[in-house]
Design an enzyme around this catalytic site. Structure first.
Site, mmCIF file in Angstrom:
data_model
loop_
_atom_site.group_PDB
_atom_site.id
_atom_site.type_symbol
_atom_site.label_atom_id
_atom_site.label_comp_id
_atom_site.label_asym_id
_atom_site.label_seq_id
_atom_site.Cartn_x
_atom_site.Cartn_y
_atom_site.Cartn_z
ATOM 1 N N THR A 93 12.726 49.461 84.713
ATOM 2 C CA THR A 93 13.125 48.552 85.792
ATOM 3 C C THR A 93 12.180 47.363 85.816
ATOM 4 O OG1 THR A 93 11.693 49.557 87.469
ATOM 5 C CG2 THR A 93 13.852 50.575 87.123
ATOM 6 N N SER A 150 5.345 59.743 92.415
ATOM 7 C CA SER A 150 4.879 59.220 91.121
ATOM 8 C C SER A 150 3.748 60.071 90.581
ATOM 9 C CB SER A 150 4.397 57.777 91.273
ATOM 10 O OG SER A 150 3.802 57.324 90.070
ATOM 11 N N LYS A 208 0.363 56.743 96.430
ATOM 12 C CA LYS A 208 1.363 57.760 96.137
ATOM 13 C C LYS A 208 0.804 59.170 96.301
ATOM 14 C CE LYS A 208 5.137 55.531 95.054
ATOM 15 N NZ LYS A 208 6.406 55.782 95.775
ATOM 16 N N TYR A 268 -2.485 51.962 93.566
ATOM 17 C CA TYR A 268 -1.105 52.452 93.622
ATOM 18 C C TYR A 268 -1.083 53.980 93.583
ATOM 19 C CZ TYR A 268 3.578 53.654 91.995
ATOM 20 O OH TYR A 268 4.810 54.229 91.862
#
Length: 633
Positions: A193, A145, A162, A158
């Protein structure tokens, strides 16, 4: 076999995160190619159903492990390898988001996130690589990411998880190259998504997607991921903007931070009473920032109104001041109207107000004022979309329609804006009003959009007529005829080409079909004229003589009231506005009731049911029954 022709047929593949949006599509593609899949995902029952329905010659094995729990990754590696006695490819696709300011993040959620996003993929690789090395080759593929490279507000934890994983895998790639083990990090970019929906968050924070538009759907991004999985070791970026921003975060950090400030401001000023867009009172405000325009287009319906204008046609500050307190109740603000919004010196200040309140923002422009300064203001203020009127695919046709405009200047401005944007924001659309003058250029317009870097072409009818402006330029008709069929074929060819080139399109019908409610939908929207008058839509904000399906008619001028003299909520709850909302609510309800009770065992029955549904609707308000928008034209 060379790296570029790597085949997954007969390869044993462990795919984590198989029940997610991307995971499902990857599983379908790999199974169809003949891979022997071992799958793991969040819901074991769902995973087993999915595994049973996959194509291909080999049944997929479904394994139930909680990869957020320490120790389960080692157990998964051993169990997966035991299914076929080896593991050829590891696809680290499982991952979880977390939305919180760094200072708000909790130890429990940080550890859980790092367990899934960092420790699990590393543990799986560490456990499975020895077997790959012993057999002389294998592949470790990780879905990475750009958030691991870019300081996006509310995704620090997050991003850190990553970033750590990417560094580990990049180092492993260098270490494992002599052993023939290929290590690939794939950066797919933002995808459409349920990732944000499923992510834990602090204080009810929304996920902040720098792209705004949500990216490509899984079925479009998954084939590109599979192609990247076949390739040579290294990093593969499927989104140019993400790669550029990741590089800029290292080389020009101040530039990246400037681009991210609108997201930062929204995050830092987070209000516990902040309503997500789907819970706000109004879906849309169309705010006519400017009725003034420097062009004189052959089909413009507002030329006569503009000539009789008392004042400069720019929305005064007191009107905006009356609107601004209500912005937290608005999902989307379109700053367009009958003129050129970029002529208003306060446009971007008002965009900033709306963005700070969590509104989606955009505007339609003729593109002449969309120079470098304006383009940078678009980026700096986080505008979500920009539509540019471009009614010809070449200078001759365009400049004959848009008197006073320059094809070279407008296309240059669009190209610059597309090249400057990051994470696909703003979304860029080209609006083409189809007329006899340009209908032969529909495919050329699609090619032009692809060349300029635009995302979308909106093929519009010449549907708004006042007086003689635009009369006889519409390509639609009351019923199908040879000309309509010819134009439909031209449009169909252009839209097929657009799909091949990755350009999205929208279009209206060439013959009327009454809808329950038009796209403007007065049930949850308002049009605010530049002078403060509040109306159901731009068509009724400016009445006058019109041409409806080739016949003269009169469009009534309808206003709920005028700002700032009237209070906006008083107008919204007033009798006239309520009548519009209730009439369209009744039309939609009657239409849907008839459809639900209908039978669809044949095409004829389906058509009869739709006809009965239209008959069941009460009459629309006066004016709406003479508006092309209500008839999908």
């Amino acid at each position: 076999m060379s790296e570029n022709h790597f085949s997954f047929a007969e390869k044993v593949v462990l795919l984590t995160g198989a029940t997610g949006g991307i995971g499902r599509e990857l599983a379908k593609l790999l199974a169809a190619e003949g891979a022997k899949l071992v799958l793991t995902g969040r819901d074991h029952g769902e995973l087993e159903r999915m595994a049973a329905g996959l194509p291909g010659p080999h049944p997929a094995a479904a394994m139930d492990f909680d990869l957020t729990r320490p120790g389960d990754a080692e157990a998964l590696a051993a169990a997966a390898e035991a299914v076929h006695g080896r593991m050829d490819v590891l696809v680290n696709n499982a991952g979880m988001g977390y939305f919180a300011l760094a200072e708000e993040s909790t130890d429990e959620r940080i550890r859980r996130l790092f367990e899934l996003n960092t420790f699990t993929p590393f543990t799986l690789a560490r456990a499975l690589v020895p077997g790959m090395r012993a057999r002389g080759g294998g592949r470790v593929v990780t879905i990475a990411s750009a958030a691991g490279r870019v300081p996006i507000p509310t995704v620090s934890v997050y991003g850190a998880s990553k970033s750590a994983l990417a560094m580990i895998m990049n180092t492993m790639r260098l270490e494992l190259e002599p052993a023939g083990v290929t290590v690939i990090n794939i950066f797919p970019g933002t995808t459409r998504t349920a990732f944000e929906v499923n992510a834990p968050r602090e204080k009810g924070r929304d996920g902040l997607d720098p792209r705004g538009a949500g990216g490509l759907p899984p079925e479009k991004i998954a084939p590109r991921i599979v192609e990247a999985m076949r390739g040579a070791p290294g990093e593969v970026w499927l989104e140019r903007d993400g790669r550029w921003m990741s590089a800029a975060a290292v080389l020009w950090p101040s530039l990246v931070e400037r681009r991210l400030r609108p997201l930062r401001d929204r995050a830092v000023s987070h209000d516990p009473d902040f309503k997500p867009p789907d819970r706000r009172r109004w879906r849309l405000w169309q705010v006519e920032t400017s009725f003034a325009c420097s062009l004189r287009c052959v089909m413009c319906p507002w030329i006569g109104f503009r000539e009789a204008l008392d004042g400069d046609g720019l929305m005064p500050g007191e009107v905006w001041a009356a609107l601004a307190p209500h912005l937290p109740e608005v999902a989307s603000v379109d700053f367009s109207g009958g003129g050129e919004p970029l002529q208003h010196p306060e446009l971007f200040a008002r965009v900033a107000d709306a963005r700070a309140a969590g509104c989606r923002t955009g505007f339609l422009t003729n593109g002449m004022r969309l120079g470098e300064e304006a383009a940078r203001a678009v980026l700096d203020n986080g505008v979500d979309w920009v539509a540019v009127s471009l009614d010809g695919a070449g200078a001759e046709a365009y400049e004959a329609i848009r008197a006073g405009a320059s094809f070279e200047a407008v296309t240059g401005n669009v190209r610059r804006l597309a090249s400057l944007r990051v994470y696909g924001r703003p979304r860029i659309a080209l609006n083409m009003v189809m007329m006899p003058d340009n209908v032969g250029q529909l495919e050329a317009m699609v090619r032009l959009a692809a060349d300029l870097g635009a995302d979308q072409v909106n093929f519009k009818q010449c549907d708004v007529v006042r007086g003689d402006h635009g009369r006889d330029r519409g390509l639609f008709a009351a019923g199908e005829n040879a000309a309509v069929r010819r134009h439909e074929k031209l449009l169909a060819r252009a839209r097929r080409l657009a799909r091949k080139l990755g350009v999205e399109t929208t279009a209206f019908s060439f013959t009327p079909e009454e809808l329950p409610v038009c796209d403007q939908d007065p049930r949850d929207s308002l049009f605010i004229r530049h002078d403060g008058r509040v109306a159901p839509c731009i068509n009724q904000a400016y009445g006058g003589e019109i041409c409806f399906l080739g016949e003269k008619a009169e469009m009534p001028e309808v206003h709920y009231g005028c700002l700032p003299a009237d209070d906006l909520l008083d107008l919204w709850h007033g009798a006239l506005c309520r009548a519009y909302r209730e009439t369209f609510a009744e039309r939609v309800a009657a239409h849907d009731r008839e459809l639900v009770s209908g039978h669809f065992s044949s095409l004829d029955q389906l058509q009869r049911t739709y006809e009965e549904a239209r008959k069941a609707m009460p009459a629309p308000p006066r004016g709406c029954n003479r508006c092309h928008y209500l008839y999908d034209i």
